[in-house]
Scaffold this motif. Sequence first.
Motif, short mmCIF file in Angstrom:
data_model
loop_
_atom_site.label_atom_id
_atom_site.label_comp_id
_atom_site.label_asym_id
_atom_site.label_seq_id
_atom_site.Cartn_x
_atom_site.Cartn_y
_atom_site.Cartn_z
N VAL A 82 0.67 -1.24 0.17
CA VAL A 82 0.02 0.06 0.03
C VAL A 82 0.86 1.20 -0.09
CG1 VAL A 82 -1.73 1.22 1.22
CG2 VAL A 82 -1.99 -1.13 1.14
N ARG A 83 1.97 1.14 0.83
CA ARG A 83 2.88 2.33 0.84
C ARG A 83 3.62 2.66 -0.32
NH1 ARG A 83 8.05 1.16 3.98
NH2 ARG A 83 8.12 0.01 2.05
N ASP A 84 4.00 1.73 -0.91
CA ASP A 84 4.69 1.90 -2.33
C ASP A 84 3.64 2.09 -3.48
OD1 ASP A 84 6.91 0.84 -1.09
OD2 ASP A 84 6.81 -1.27 -1.81
N THR A 85 2.69 1.72 -3.47
CA THR A 85 1.59 2.19 -4.34
C THR A 85 1.28 3.59 -4.26
OG1 THR A 85 0.55 0.03 -4.52
CG2 THR A 85 -0.87 1.73 -5.52
N LEU A 86 0.87 3.98 -3.10
CA LEU A 86 0.32 5.53 -2.86
C LEU A 86 1.47 6.39 -2.89
CD1 LEU A 86 -1.93 4.87 0.08
CD2 LEU A 86 -2.63 5.10 -2.23
N HIS A 87 2.72 5.82 -2.61
CA HIS A 87 4.00 6.89 -2.62
C HIS A 87 4.46 6.95 -4.19
CE1 HIS A 87 7.52 8.71 -1.40
NE2 HIS A 87 8.47 7.98 -2.18
N ILE A 127 -6.82 4.31 -2.69
CA ILE A 127 -7.16 3.77 -1.32
C ILE A 127 -8.41 2.98 -1.34
CG2 ILE A 127 -7.85 4.41 0.99
CD1 ILE A 127 -5.86 6.97 0.55
N SER A 128 -9.42 3.23 -1.94
CA SER A 128 -10.68 2.79 -2.09
C SER A 128 -10.44 1.20 -2.77
CB SER A 128 -11.78 3.29 -2.76
OG SER A 128 -12.84 2.63 -2.98
N GLY A 129 -9.80 1.37 -3.63
CA GLY A 129 -9.57 -0.01 -4.37
C GLY A 129 -8.52 -1.11 -3.54
N LEU A 130 -7.83 -0.52 -2.86
CA LEU A 130 -6.81 -1.27 -1.76
C LEU A 130 -7.62 -1.74 -0.79
CD1 LEU A 130 -3.62 0.81 -2.01
CD2 LEU A 130 -3.74 -1.35 -2.77
N ALA A 131 -8.59 -0.94 -0.19
CA ALA A 131 -9.36 -1.23 1.05
C ALA A 131 -10.44 -2.20 0.79
CB ALA A 131 -9.77 -0.15 1.75
N ALA A 168 -10.33 -6.22 9.35
CA ALA A 168 -10.18 -5.35 10.26
C ALA A 168 -8.72 -4.69 10.33
CB ALA A 168 -10.72 -5.04 11.63
N ASP A 169 -7.67 -5.83 10.29
CA ASP A 169 -6.42 -5.34 10.41
C ASP A 169 -5.88 -4.81 8.77
OD1 ASP A 169 -7.00 -7.82 8.86
OD2 ASP A 169 -5.20 -8.76 9.85
N ARG A 170 -6.31 -5.31 7.67
CA ARG A 170 -5.97 -4.79 6.41
C ARG A 170 -6.59 -3.40 6.42
NH1 ARG A 170 -4.53 -6.41 1.34
NH2 ARG A 170 -5.26 -5.10 -0.50
N SER A 171 -7.77 -3.28 6.75
CA SER A 171 -8.19 -1.96 6.66
C SER A 171 -7.67 -0.75 7.26
CB SER A 171 -9.89 -1.88 7.00
OG SER A 171 -10.79 -2.84 6.24
N GLU A 172 -7.24 -1.31 8.54
CA GLU A 172 -6.52 -0.29 9.34
C GLU A 172 -4.98 0.16 8.74
OE1 GLU A 172 -6.20 -1.60 13.33
OE2 GLU A 172 -8.25 -1.69 13.75
#
Length: 519
Positions: free
Chosen positions: A139-144, A160-164, A240-244
């Motif tokens: 997630v970090r790499d994609t958004l960065h 973010i919506s797609g990842l979550a 929940a852990d993934r969403s957080e």
Amino acid sequence: MTLAEVIELAAIKEGQPEVAHGHDHLADPVRWCHVGEVPDIGAMLTGGEVVLTTGAMLAADPDQVAYVTQIAEAGATAVFLGIGRTFDAIPQALLKACRAADLPLVVMWRPVAFVTITEAVQSTILARATSRSTVSENVRDTLHRLTLQRAPMQALVDEISGLAGCPVVVENTARQVQLAAGEAGLREVLRDWTRLSQYVSRFAGTDDVYTTPDGIVAATLTEQGRPWGSLILFAHGEPADRSEVVARRGVEALNLHKLVSAGGADWQREAQEVLLADLLGGHGGADLLELRARASGFRIRHCRLTPLAVALGRNERTCEMLLEQARSVARRCGVGALVGPVEHGTVRLLVSTDPSEDPVSTVDGFAGLLAGESEGRIALVAAGPAVDGLGRLSQSFARAEQTLGAATRLGWSGRGVVRLADLRLPGLVEVLATNHDVQDFVDRELGALLDSPELVDLLETFIANGLNKSSTAQAHHLSRPAVYRRLEQITERLGIDLDDVRDVAGLYVALLALRARGR
């Protein structure tokens, strides 16, 4: 893991588990699993554990009470008691102690090897921790990468919506939706946004990311310690852990985007541009767009919508100041306003007025006040017809832009907002210029001159000056004989009489249409 997930493990199911106390704690987190067959178990715990015991050291009631007290004080999540070795039934002292300490007690009625249970719990927790770390890095790499590419903030929210895997909303500190993504489920999210936003905010605490009991994950967006909005993931049913993880990385990305992007000083300007573009493009359907607009504070339903095309001053290339001015003036005038981006020196602006008010006078008052406070940033404002709803909004915007183009070409000098009717015949020709019949008319009337732009220009000046040859000569810095010769060329090529009012009227309309289509 949660306590409920531990109970659902196959290794636990073999023991026929029964929750003797603590049904309201099934969502509590489990950090580890520990076998506790010693009386001083509390010294071995750090919190969040599931403690497994056969009760071998707990035959006496006081021992059971002390055992539970230690576990509860250490912050463990639950006690799992295996029936069959020490007890044939649930020991009442242990059950009463668990109730008093509000510590969940799970009884296993069939023998199960504790090593099988601890291995299942530990391996699941470790696998999830590894997965969580991998998800966090991805997630970090994609958004960065999107941030480095200077992608718009809406692109980050979409990602973010797609990842979550759920609808996502970014609201400002006034709890107005500025950006949203994830069409599946988004309608339900936006339908009663004010109430839903207030509900989510009740669970905010000291942690930067917090979760509601029904699985909504929210995080505060900050800049230099000051909040500028919230990121909310409507992750009902998602892990929940993934969403957080996605929420934490999303907050980092959005805060960084606001810090480094050129438009970060006013991210809400970008949000308005996105909403206006979607309204014009019909993205997501009219019902979803109306919900998005209402949640952002801009009313569409039961309102009159008037598009404006605003020409900026000669040296204006951006409209950072225009958005804040439009907000301020709109509040004072009691209207809604959306401001689009600068494109070729013009800005689209959508005004929403109450249906009980005259849209012409209300919009004129708003535009006049805005122009007066713009300190020369606004050169000209043109309006399209007021419309009800989104069905004809694009056509009305096109009319406003046509009017602005015609008014600019004609050197409009009138005061206030210009509308197509104010331009009279030139305005009519502006609208009809793209019609095939009108284009054919232009070619018939002026075709013989189109390869000689200087003759077209002179003819246009001659008609504009009321067929006055002297004025035409002065305008083109030519002698009168030179103008006479060129007019003779025009009449010969076109086969018309410039003293015939009907011929001149036809040429005038053809010239207007020629200029309107950009030639």
